[in-house]
Design a protein around this motif. Structure first.
Motif, PDB file in Angstrom:
ATOM      1  N   GLY A  74       0.887  -1.359   0.131  1.00 32.78           N
ATOM      2  CA  GLY A  74      -0.069   0.119   0.025  1.00 32.78           C
ATOM      3  C   GLY A  74       0.893   1.449   0.088  1.00 32.78           C
ATOM      4  N   ASP A  75       0.266   2.388  -0.141  1.00 32.82           N
ATOM      5  CA  ASP A  75       0.716   3.553   0.111  1.00 32.82           C
ATOM      6  C   ASP A  75       0.658   4.316   1.221  1.00 32.82           C
ATOM      7  OD1 ASP A  75      -1.771   4.700  -0.101  1.00 32.82           O
ATOM      8  OD2 ASP A  75      -1.793   5.833  -1.638  1.00 32.82           O
ATOM      9  N   PHE A  76       1.411   5.437   1.616  1.00 31.71           N
ATOM     10  CA  PHE A  76       1.161   5.927   2.950  1.00 31.71           C
ATOM     11  C   PHE A  76      -0.221   6.200   3.673  1.00 31.71           C
ATOM     12  CE2 PHE A  76       1.548   9.433   5.733  1.00 31.71           C
ATOM     13  CZ  PHE A  76       2.297   8.922   6.562  1.00 31.71           C
ATOM     14  N   GLY A  77      -1.106   6.558   2.526  1.00 31.92           N
ATOM     15  CA  GLY A  77      -2.559   6.952   3.158  1.00 31.92           C
ATOM     16  C   GLY A  77      -3.391   5.741   2.998  1.00 31.92           C
ATOM     17  N   ALA A  78      -2.973   4.778   2.619  1.00 31.09           N
ATOM     18  CA  ALA A  78      -3.647   3.275   2.654  1.00 31.09           C
ATOM     19  C   ALA A  78      -4.784   3.491   1.597  1.00 31.09           C
ATOM     20  CB  ALA A  78      -4.082   2.764   4.016  1.00 31.09           C
ATOM     21  N   HIS A  79      -4.442   4.128   0.530  1.00 36.23           N
ATOM     22  CA  HIS A  79      -5.712   4.102  -0.404  1.00 36.23           C
ATOM     23  C   HIS A  79      -5.363   3.577  -1.829  1.00 36.23           C
ATOM     24  CE1 HIS A  79      -8.612   6.845   1.132  1.00 36.23           C
ATOM     25  NE2 HIS A  79      -7.639   7.204   2.397  1.00 36.23           N
ATOM     26  N   ASN A  80      -3.822   3.432  -1.805  1.00 35.94           N
ATOM     27  CA  ASN A  80      -3.548   2.792  -3.221  1.00 35.94           C
ATOM     28  C   ASN A  80      -2.775   1.431  -3.178  1.00 35.94           C
ATOM     29  OD1 ASN A  80      -4.605   4.762  -5.150  1.00 35.94           O
ATOM     30  ND2 ASN A  80      -3.253   6.057  -4.209  1.00 35.94           N
ATOM     31  N   TYR A  81      -3.106   0.356  -3.527  1.00 36.20           N
ATOM     32  CA  TYR A  81      -2.323  -0.821  -3.274  1.00 36.20           C
ATOM     33  C   TYR A  81      -1.980  -1.432  -4.761  1.00 36.20           C
ATOM     34  CZ  TYR A  81      -4.421  -0.702   1.296  1.00 36.20           C
ATOM     35  OH  TYR A  81      -4.510  -0.412   2.573  1.00 36.20           O
ATOM     36  N   GLU A  82      -0.908  -2.375  -4.713  1.00 35.23           N
ATOM     37  CA  GLU A  82      -0.325  -3.099  -5.864  1.00 35.23           C
ATOM     38  C   GLU A  82      -0.616  -4.315  -5.243  1.00 35.23           C
ATOM     39  OE1 GLU A  82       3.216  -1.632  -7.509  1.00 35.23           O
ATOM     40  OE2 GLU A  82       2.060  -0.213  -8.826  1.00 35.23           O
ATOM     41  N   ILE A  83      -0.914  -5.528  -6.089  1.00 31.97           N
ATOM     42  CA  ILE A  83      -0.931  -6.739  -5.755  1.00 31.97           C
ATOM     43  C   ILE A  83       0.117  -7.443  -6.908  1.00 31.97           C
ATOM     44  CG2 ILE A  83      -2.091  -9.002  -5.643  1.00 31.97           C
ATOM     45  CD1 ILE A  83      -4.721  -7.228  -5.047  1.00 31.97           C
ATOM     46  N   THR A  84       1.052  -7.731  -6.221  1.00 35.43           N
ATOM     47  CA  THR A  84       2.211  -8.636  -7.116  1.00 35.43           C
ATOM     48  C   THR A  84       2.515 -10.183  -6.965  1.00 35.43           C
ATOM     49  OG1 THR A  84       4.017  -7.758  -5.907  1.00 35.43           O
ATOM     50  CG2 THR A  84       3.314  -6.314  -7.319  1.00 35.43           C
ATOM     51  N   CYS A  85       3.013 -10.713  -7.752  1.00 43.50           N
ATOM     52  CA  CYS A  85       3.597 -12.096  -7.781  1.00 43.50           C
ATOM     53  C   CYS A  85       4.621 -12.076  -8.449  1.00 43.50           C
ATOM     54  CB  CYS A  85       2.450 -12.987  -8.469  1.00 43.50           C
ATOM     55  SG  CYS A  85       3.135 -14.904  -8.399  1.00 43.50           S
ATOM     56  N   GLY A  86       5.670 -12.081  -7.558  1.00 40.00           N
ATOM     57  CA  GLY A  86       7.330 -11.873  -8.027  1.00 40.00           C
ATOM     58  C   GLY A  86       7.213 -10.561  -8.517  1.00 40.00           C
ATOM     59  N   ASP A  87       7.758 -10.340  -9.993  1.00 44.67           N
ATOM     60  CA  ASP A  87       7.980  -9.339 -10.685  1.00 44.67           C
ATOM     61  C   ASP A  87       6.677  -8.777 -11.583  1.00 44.67           C
ATOM     62  OD1 ASP A  87      10.638  -8.788  -9.949  1.00 44.67           O
ATOM     63  OD2 ASP A  87      11.591  -9.648 -11.560  1.00 44.67           O
ATOM     64  N   LYS A  88       5.569  -9.898 -11.405  1.00 44.65           N
ATOM     65  CA  LYS A  88       4.479  -9.726 -12.300  1.00 44.65           C
ATOM     66  C   LYS A  88       3.382  -8.963 -11.515  1.00 44.65           C
ATOM     67  CE  LYS A  88       0.415 -12.252 -13.978  1.00 44.65           C
ATOM     68  NZ  LYS A  88      -0.186 -13.448 -13.693  1.00 44.65           N
ATOM     69  N   LEU A  89       2.835  -7.818 -12.096  1.00 43.38           N
ATOM     70  CA  LEU A  89       1.722  -6.985 -11.292  1.00 43.38           C
ATOM     71  C   LEU A  89       0.474  -7.941 -11.453  1.00 43.38           C
ATOM     72  CD1 LEU A  89       0.834  -4.442 -10.044  1.00 43.38           C
ATOM     73  CD2 LEU A  89       0.845  -3.271 -12.220  1.00 43.38           C
ATOM     74  N   VAL A  90      -0.298  -8.155 -10.492  1.00 47.67           N
ATOM     75  CA  VAL A  90      -1.584  -8.909 -10.743  1.00 47.67           C
ATOM     76  C   VAL A  90      -2.815  -7.910 -10.523  1.00 47.67           C
ATOM     77  CG1 VAL A  90      -2.938 -10.694  -9.490  1.00 47.67           C
ATOM     78  CG2 VAL A  90      -0.610 -10.861  -9.631  1.00 47.67           C
ATOM     79  N   ALA A  91      -2.813  -6.975  -9.920  1.00 43.47           N
ATOM     80  CA  ALA A  91      -3.960  -5.891  -9.873  1.00 43.47           C
ATOM     81  C   ALA A  91      -3.442  -4.904  -9.254  1.00 43.47           C
ATOM     82  CB  ALA A  91      -4.798  -6.531  -9.108  1.00 43.47           C
ATOM     83  N   THR A  92      -4.079  -3.512  -9.331  1.00 43.67           N
ATOM     84  CA  THR A  92      -3.866  -2.253  -8.801  1.00 43.67           C
ATOM     85  C   THR A  92      -5.358  -1.907  -8.070  1.00 43.67           C
ATOM     86  OG1 THR A  92      -4.497  -1.044 -10.999  1.00 43.67           O
ATOM     87  CG2 THR A  92      -2.221  -1.568 -10.073  1.00 43.67           C
ATOM     88  N   VAL A  93      -5.317  -1.236  -6.962  1.00 38.04           N
ATOM     89  CA  VAL A  93      -6.423  -1.294  -6.230  1.00 38.04           C
ATOM     90  C   VAL A  93      -6.530   0.456  -5.964  1.00 38.04           C
ATOM     91  CG1 VAL A  93      -7.762  -1.424  -4.167  1.00 38.04           C
ATOM     92  CG2 VAL A  93      -6.538  -3.414  -5.300  1.00 38.04           C
ATOM     93  N   GLU A  94      -7.593   1.234  -5.932  1.00 41.78           N
ATOM     94  CA  GLU A  94      -7.709   2.474  -5.636  1.00 41.78           C
ATOM     95  C   GLU A  94      -8.915   2.702  -4.699  1.00 41.78           C
ATOM     96  OE1 GLU A  94      -7.857   5.161  -8.755  1.00 41.78           O
ATOM     97  OE2 GLU A  94      -6.181   4.153  -9.900  1.00 41.78           O
ATOM     98  N   LYS A  95      -8.646   3.086  -3.477  1.00 48.68           N
ATOM     99  CA  LYS A  95      -9.662   3.650  -2.374  1.00 48.68           C
ATOM    100  C   LYS A  95     -10.119   4.825  -2.704  1.00 48.68           C
ATOM    101  CE  LYS A  95     -10.940   3.271   2.464  1.00 48.68           C
ATOM    102  NZ  LYS A  95     -10.430   2.878   3.683  1.00 48.68           N
ATOM    103  N   GLU A  96     -11.351   4.915  -2.698  1.00 49.54           N
ATOM    104  CA  GLU A  96     -12.109   6.325  -3.234  1.00 49.54           C
ATOM    105  C   GLU A  96     -12.148   7.194  -1.822  1.00 49.54           C
ATOM    106  OE1 GLU A  96     -15.718   6.656  -5.126  1.00 49.54           O
ATOM    107  OE2 GLU A  96     -14.937   4.788  -6.309  1.00 49.54           O
TER     108      GLU A  96
END
Length: 161
Positions: free
Chosen positions: A101-123
């Motif tokens: 997550g980021d500092f504000g816990a509003h954006n996340y990246e889900i990864t498997c190794g070097d592969k980006l699986v998903a990105t999350v944005e909290k409104e």
């Protein structure tokens, strides 16, 4: 593929999940009066059939949530909060995926190794939590939904303590 998750404000957890076309995909209902949070995920395309559930482990040193198969109750994977100081970080044990997550816990990246699986944005500034999740491989859809719900459980538990 993109999913939009909206939490309804109520006495128990209730989420509605839509796809990018606005079609209802999943419904998530929480239980009340349980030791640790417990969420049930229903597939709207299968006539509201329960497909998985999440169970928070209440007495763990660092928060943990099991994501379980509804048919046989087997744990598919466990989302563990990792010890970090400034940004939230999680590990999906059983998938070998990481959530950063980021500092504000509003954006996340889900990864498997070097592969980006998903990105999350909290409104920001919404009644109940609202998320947009971009999933890069359709076959990862349920895993990503389970991880996001587990992260929400863990973050809500830490905010209330």
């Amino acid at each position: 593929m993109k999913l939009y998750i909206k939490q309804k404000v109520s006495f128990w957890d209730e989420f509605f999940v839509k796809d990018e076309n606005g079609t209802d995909r999943y419904r998530v209902d929480g239980e009340i009066f349980t030791l640790g949070k417990r969420l049930h995920v229903y597939d709207m395309a299968r006539g509201n059939e329960e497909i998985m559930y999440l169970a928070q482990k209440p007495f763990a040193f660092l928060p943990k949530v099991d994501i379980c198969d509804r048919e046989d109750g087997d744990v598919l994977f466990t989302v563990n909060r990792e010890f970090t100081l400034f940004v939230p970080s999680f590990y999906a044990e059983g998938l070998d995926w990481y959530v950063q997550g980021d500092f504000g816990a509003h954006n996340y990246e889900i990864t498997c190794g070097d592969k980006l699986v998903a990105t999350v944005e909290k409104e920001w500034f919404t009644w109940g939590d609202s998320y947009a999740i971009e999933i890069y491989d359709v076959s990862d859809e349920l895993y990503c939904l389970g991880i996001l719900l587990a992260v929400d459980i863990i973050n809500a538990a830490q905010a209330s303590s």
